[in-house]
Design a protein around this motif. Sequence first.
Motif, mmCIF file in Angstrom:
data_model
loop_
_atom_site.group_PDB
_atom_site.id
_atom_site.type_symbol
_atom_site.label_atom_id
_atom_site.label_comp_id
_atom_site.label_asym_id
_atom_site.label_seq_id
_atom_site.Cartn_x
_atom_site.Cartn_y
_atom_site.Cartn_z
ATOM 1 N N GLU A 96 0.875 -1.194 0.000
ATOM 2 C CA GLU A 96 0.000 0.000 0.000
ATOM 3 C C GLU A 96 0.889 1.213 0.000
ATOM 4 O OE1 GLU A 96 -2.592 0.154 3.394
ATOM 5 O OE2 GLU A 96 -3.192 -1.945 3.094
ATOM 6 N N LYS A 97 0.271 2.385 -0.117
ATOM 7 C CA LYS A 97 1.070 3.599 0.045
ATOM 8 C C LYS A 97 1.063 3.942 1.538
ATOM 9 C CE LYS A 97 2.263 8.001 -1.669
ATOM 10 N NZ LYS A 97 2.023 9.148 -2.458
ATOM 11 N N TYR A 98 2.158 3.532 2.219
ATOM 12 C CA TYR A 98 2.248 3.741 3.661
ATOM 13 C C TYR A 98 2.925 5.071 4.000
ATOM 14 C CZ TYR A 98 1.410 -1.342 3.976
ATOM 15 O OH TYR A 98 0.878 -2.612 3.872
ATOM 16 N N GLY A 99 3.929 5.437 3.191
ATOM 17 C CA GLY A 99 4.750 6.613 3.501
ATOM 18 C C GLY A 99 6.207 6.178 3.545
ATOM 19 N N THR A 100 6.805 6.207 4.747
ATOM 20 C CA THR A 100 8.185 5.722 4.886
ATOM 21 C C THR A 100 8.165 4.275 5.376
ATOM 22 O OG1 THR A 100 9.015 7.928 5.344
ATOM 23 C CG2 THR A 100 10.393 6.097 6.081
ATOM 24 N N CYS A 101 8.857 3.413 4.629
ATOM 25 C CA CYS A 101 8.890 1.982 4.964
ATOM 26 C C CYS A 101 10.327 1.588 5.278
ATOM 27 C CB CYS A 101 8.425 1.135 3.787
ATOM 28 S SG CYS A 101 6.793 1.575 3.192
ATOM 29 N N VAL A 102 10.503 0.795 6.320
ATOM 30 C CA VAL A 102 11.840 0.267 6.616
ATOM 31 C C VAL A 102 11.790 -1.253 6.479
ATOM 32 C CG1 VAL A 102 13.691 0.081 8.313
ATOM 33 C CG2 VAL A 102 12.349 2.186 8.187
ATOM 34 N N LEU A 103 12.684 -1.784 5.643
ATOM 35 C CA LEU A 103 12.758 -3.232 5.438
ATOM 36 C C LEU A 103 14.068 -3.730 6.019
ATOM 37 C CD1 LEU A 103 11.633 -3.426 1.675
ATOM 38 C CD2 LEU A 103 10.220 -3.468 3.736
ATOM 39 N N GLY A 124 4.768 4.111 -4.455
ATOM 40 C CA GLY A 124 4.959 5.504 -4.041
ATOM 41 C C GLY A 124 5.542 5.701 -2.653
ATOM 42 N N ASN A 125 6.065 4.635 -2.048
ATOM 43 C CA ASN A 125 6.658 4.763 -0.712
ATOM 44 C C ASN A 125 8.126 5.169 -0.774
ATOM 45 O OD1 ASN A 125 4.483 3.601 1.167
ATOM 46 N ND2 ASN A 125 4.616 2.068 -0.479
ATOM 47 N N HIS A 126 8.628 5.699 0.338
ATOM 48 C CA HIS A 126 10.067 5.939 0.478
ATOM 49 C C HIS A 126 10.609 4.730 1.238
ATOM 50 C CE1 HIS A 126 13.751 8.301 0.876
ATOM 51 N NE2 HIS A 126 13.868 7.721 2.061
ATOM 52 N N VAL A 127 11.510 3.982 0.601
ATOM 53 C CA VAL A 127 11.967 2.718 1.193
ATOM 54 C C VAL A 127 13.407 2.812 1.715
ATOM 55 C CG1 VAL A 127 12.427 0.269 0.736
ATOM 56 C CG2 VAL A 127 10.420 1.362 -0.263
ATOM 57 N N VAL A 128 13.541 2.524 3.009
ATOM 58 C CA VAL A 128 14.865 2.444 3.619
ATOM 59 C C VAL A 128 15.117 0.965 3.926
ATOM 60 C CG1 VAL A 128 16.347 3.231 5.509
ATOM 61 C CG2 VAL A 128 14.412 4.660 4.767
ATOM 62 N N SER A 129 16.187 0.410 3.377
ATOM 63 C CA SER A 129 16.486 -0.997 3.666
ATOM 64 C C SER A 129 17.691 -1.099 4.591
ATOM 65 C CB SER A 129 16.787 -1.759 2.372
ATOM 66 O OG SER A 129 15.634 -1.800 1.567
ATOM 67 N N ILE A 130 17.587 -2.042 5.522
ATOM 68 C CA ILE A 130 18.724 -2.285 6.429
ATOM 69 C C ILE A 130 19.129 -3.746 6.258
ATOM 70 C CG2 ILE A 130 19.546 -2.192 8.807
ATOM 71 C CD1 ILE A 130 17.163 -0.437 9.521
#
Length: 285
Positions: A96-103, A124-130
């Motif tokens: 979904e369009k959550y906003g900022t997502c961290v994976l 359309g999310n901003h994805v930060v992966s760790i």
Amino acid sequence: MFKILKKEEIAPSTFFFEVEAPFVARRIKAGQFIVLRIDEKGERIPLSYCGADPERGVINLIVQSVGKTSQKLNDMKEGDAILDLVGPLGKETEIEKYGTCVLLGGGFGAGAIIPIAKALRAAGNHVVSIVGAREKSLLVMEKDVEAASDEIKVTTNDGSYGMKGMVTDALSQILADRKVDFILGIGPVPMMKAISDMTKPYGIKTMVSLNSVMVDGTGMCGSCRVTVGGETKFACVDGPDFDGHQVDYDELSKRLKMFEAYEKLAYEAYLEHRGRCASEKRSDR
Ligand SMILES: Cc1cc2nc3c(=O)[nH]c(=O)nc-3n(C[C@H](O)[C@H](O)[C@H](O)COP(=O)(O)OP(=O)(O)OC[C@H]3O[C@@H](n4cnc5c(N)ncnc54)[C@H](O)[C@@H]3O)c2cc1C
Ligand code: FES
């Protein structure tokens, strides 16, 4: 038969595979998995995919040797064929369009988050992966994760690369710095539990992809039973993604160890057989 087109060692005991599987490649979605059986006598094992090329009809897998079947798969060569490969299985990740997502990905989880990062960005999310590993040589798929995400953070427990610490240390910095709307973790059970404990006070939607022992992958055998929010679920058909704040991690850990003694025997017997075959081949020369 499902031909291995490419095989590459990406870390000690961890291999990247490109496997010809046109039907699966056309249909598989972020968060789903496949079950394969190497040969007629083989057991079925579940594996996440880390990429697919529908036009070429190939899927990408990452396999860590932990026991007999994963080792046997990692002993196969380019040009060899896997007998059965079934998929796509499981539900796709809720995109979904959550906003900022961290994976967060640990071990093979670093590969498994790639399709999810791509799907979340496309929505359309901003994805930060760790991504994290014990040390630099064990880190996998960094470049692909980076390409699939808006930002990447890398951690190693010993500080040999990236930030010193665990993926949860990087997550804690992010949580202190900015608003996060969605979190998903794939990796060892203690990692997924730690992520869920950390995000609970913030009330952030947190999903974890459960690696319970699976056999048929279709909800028939019951081996992947997990308790989520006090209810019995089957990870293969109700998951593999579940609300991380509701999972009974102690039960999951116990169930993962249920067949430990048999698994150890099977692995040792396979390694002995493999060693014998190798020495017979050498003496034939
Ligand atoms: C949905 C899903 C996706 C997965 N994706 C991947 C992947 O992309 N790459 C990858 O390398 N592995 C993945 N796994 C784990 C993989 O299925 C196991 O490593 C494999 O089944 C072990 O089989 P084995 O015969 O080699 O080892 P076994 O001898 O059966 O087990 C050896 C040890 O591995 C652990 N183990 C056994 N089964 C599992 C399991 N299902 N999950 C986690 N640990 C297990 C246990 O601690 C056990 O003692 C995934 C598991 C699930 C459920
Ligand atoms: S693997 Fe058999 S019910 Fe899920």
